[in-house]
Design an enzyme around this catalytic site. Structure first.
Site, short mmCIF file in Angstrom:
data_model
loop_
_atom_site.label_atom_id
_atom_site.label_comp_id
_atom_site.label_asym_id
_atom_site.label_seq_id
_atom_site.Cartn_x
_atom_site.Cartn_y
_atom_site.Cartn_z
N THR B 150 42.66 24.80 37.75
CA THR B 150 42.30 23.81 36.71
C THR B 150 43.46 22.82 36.59
OG1 THR B 150 43.10 25.29 34.95
CG2 THR B 150 40.74 25.32 35.43
N LYS B 176 45.23 31.71 39.34
CA LYS B 176 45.28 30.37 38.76
C LYS B 176 45.77 30.52 37.33
CE LYS B 176 43.00 28.43 36.18
NZ LYS B 176 42.95 28.20 34.69
N THR B 193 42.16 32.70 30.70
CA THR B 193 42.35 31.49 31.51
C THR B 193 43.33 31.78 32.63
OG1 THR B 193 41.84 29.99 29.74
CG2 THR B 193 43.05 29.08 31.53
N GLU B 278 52.03 24.25 31.98
CA GLU B 278 51.68 22.83 31.88
C GLU B 278 52.89 21.97 31.54
OE1 GLU B 278 48.50 23.37 29.18
OE2 GLU B 278 47.01 23.62 30.77
N ASN B 401 47.94 18.72 27.14
CA ASN B 401 47.05 19.37 26.20
C ASN B 401 46.44 18.44 25.16
OD1 ASN B 401 46.88 22.25 26.85
ND2 ASN B 401 49.09 22.00 26.87
#
Lengths: 406, 406
Positions: B150, B176, B193, B278, B401
């Site tokens: 993702t 992932k 996730t 992230e 985000n």
């Protein structure tokens, strides 16, 4: 008589204030503040519950436990936390200097510090600055309110006026705090980067003020969170000059009207702090309800209010209710997600655990562009509820905290 | 024989893979992945402990509990979480479609989804894409590894080779995960996730594989955190083809060599995930020790590793040890701050609760410019210790985000 909230500073009978620079801040801004009562007056306080507490908090807790205070010595630019015996000696030396300048015992002075952790307060600089500050004492709290700031965008002042037995009184609140905001204060359990000082001319006993501060903090500051990081220096203290000659209720408790006024002032200051959360653009009032107990609701509210994914969604004005629900789900509190209801600014975006749809989310997005809005998480039929004031987590927060010491 | 870790994909006897696009992602990138074993093989899994769990997790837990799996159907672009009965039906429809295409019972397929919460998986799109994927099945796991991503910066693959009783085997891990990373997985307590799939040609029984996954997850993924937000979809699953014909230890447990290989692979994947947090620029391995128990050390490690003030200091390469100590202090675990010792990259910056000085901090700052480094918090003399893999919180995280859905 209804209590009125006012903004802007006001004189409070029995108190004088001063502010100036001791050279603690690198940028040369004011960093030293004193408040002096005309005589030793009843006082109550609550402090941080962080195990790591600053030297001034240890000293402040010791002094306020004696029941009466004559003065407050607050500095910004240095938290004097994690500084061991040297820090403790520095805190004691500064209040001794103020005591000498005012001709009062050092035990009547409450120290409070905020700023970088790990640096010993420069007591010599503070002592050298005190005489000029004492000479400039006046009824105006403005220099005091200015000198206690660190990363705040501006002064935080709120006042409430009420009357007890026909006698009018005022509660003035002066606070600072933007980062490291997640107060968790308990009486005499020392810990502060949130500093809040209340000055009132109402009458109250010291013991009852201390109890009242716990109640007031729980209803206001302890429900506020900018980043979940409870500070080493959080302090909330009230001094009551009694000059308004309000009657004290039988039994000696704090009058209900006075407690309400203090609560309103602290609520206003708490909202200002969160709205001024480092880099924050939105104040979000999160309400969690429907749980079996308040404790469970508090646990969920704190988990959601401190979730980085939730807070960055606030920053992005994104009604990403999945993040709200996922954060609630990892809080450790059992509830049935299939019965969850979520409202953003009163607009239902989730009913029975499912998204209401794109139109509702567009409306919710509009709400999220506002500087302040409310979110409701209704997670069952129980009576347990909680509230948390939180803010978005944006680029400004990162910039502010990544560069803080450099 | 020492176990060797390798990067890059490798063929594993008994498995074929495929990846492609079902049109779930707006950007048109690959979003559908299948892995197929030559026959139904022993499998074990752990899932998220988040109360809010996605539909595919419910189905996956049910299927893996039967002990054997034949295939995995994973999609990115849609988490199919908070989607109620419609989501459950969609998950079941997609695996039924794969079952038909492969001529196997749907109960032998494990579904896994990742992406936005609150949107029902488009089962028709997935079903339409399956035939082409099945037709393209090959020994190369590359398309599979690509299609499950993702916000990841790249594929996450690690392999370990070992031998049991002289028979060589391989464990291949494909994962992932970048955001919403704070796995907390328990066996058959569905939630994801973070998706991680292990394929091995070693021999093992299903029950022992399930137990082993719990041990492996606790030692690796459950010690990793990007943002403290445990996801609704976390899944770690292993399939063992047995084609290497390695002996199974008496009693049926997973061979120690195999468990070590799986642990090494998961450790490598966990480090990749956190390093790819992230927007992250630094992988920080936080060790907390000296507490009375491991549980207390874990609590402190998790509080420090998820503190926004700590993580923004990492981003700023600022050896702001006061924030580390203050975060530990609010964790609720008692310790004596006056005995705290803190090392950054092996350089002591705090001794006996006090800062060592500016020279040490300059050295520590240099360490903090590295992509990966270690921090030690020694908080007493107890034997309790814990480790947490965490990352810095930077502007990239906020950007990622805040914009995720828009």
């Amino acid at each position: 008589m209804a209590i009125r909230i006012e903004h802007g500073t006001t004189a409070v009978a029995g108190f004088r204030f001063a502010g100036g620079s001791a050279g603690l801040k690198k940028n040369g801004r004011d960093d030293l503040a004193i408040a002096v009562a005309d005589e030793a007056v009843p006082a109550g306080a609550v402090f941080t519950t962080n195990l790591v507490r600053a030297a001034p908090v240890d000293v402040a807790a010791e002094h306020v436990a004696r029941g009466r205070l004559r003065a407050i010595l607050a500095n910004s630019g240095c938290a004097n936390a994690c500084t061991g015996d040297l820090g403790l000696a520095a805190a004691r030396n500064t209040i001794a200097a103020l005591g000498r300048a005012l001709g009062i015992p050092a035990e009547q002075v409450l120290p409070a510090s905020t700023g970088v952790i790990g640096t010993v307060l420069d007591a010599a600089k503070v002592a050298a600055a005190i005489p000029a500050l004492v000479a400039s004492l006046s009824e105006s709290p403005d220099p005091f309110a200015e000198a206690i700031l660190t990363t705040d965008r501006g002064v935080k002042v709120a006042n409430a006026r009420g009357a007890i037995g026909g006698r009018p009184f005022v509660v003035q609140g002066i606070a600072k705090g933007a980062g490291m905001i997640h107060p968790s204060m308990a009486p005499l359990v020392p810990h502060a980067t949130m500093l809040a000082f209340l000055f009132t001319d109402a009458n109250a006993g010291a013991a009852s003020l201390a109890a009242s501060m716990k109640t007031v903090a729980d209803a206001t500051f302890n429900q506020a969170s900018v980043d979940g990081d409870t500070s080493t220096n959080d302090t909330l203290v009230v001094l009551a000059s009694g000059r308004a000659a309000t009657p004290i209720p039988r039994g000696g408790a704090v009058d209900r009207e006075l407690e309400e006024a203090m609560t309103l002032v602290c609520e206003e200051l708490a909202r200002m702090m969160v709205a001024d959360g480092e880099g924050a653009e939105h104040l979000v009032e999160l309400h969690v309800s429907g749980l079996p107990s308040n404790e469970e609701a508090v646990r969920i509210a704190r988990t959601v209010a401190t979730s980085p994914l939730v807070k960055t969604a606030f920053f992005g004005k994104d009604p990403n209710w999945g993040r709200l629900l996922a954060a609630a789900g990892r809080s450790g509190v059992p509830f049935d997600p299939a019965h969850a209801r979520i409202l953003i600014g009163g607009i239902p975006v989730v009913e029975r655990g499912l998204g209401v749809g794109a139109a509702a989310e567009r409306e919710a997005h509009e709400v999220m562009t506002l500087p302040s809005y409310r979110i409701d998480l209704v997670l069952g039929d129980g009576a347990g509820q909680a509230r948390c004031l939180t803010s978005d987590l944006g680029i400004g927060y990162v910039r502010c905290n990544a560069d803080y010491r450099s």
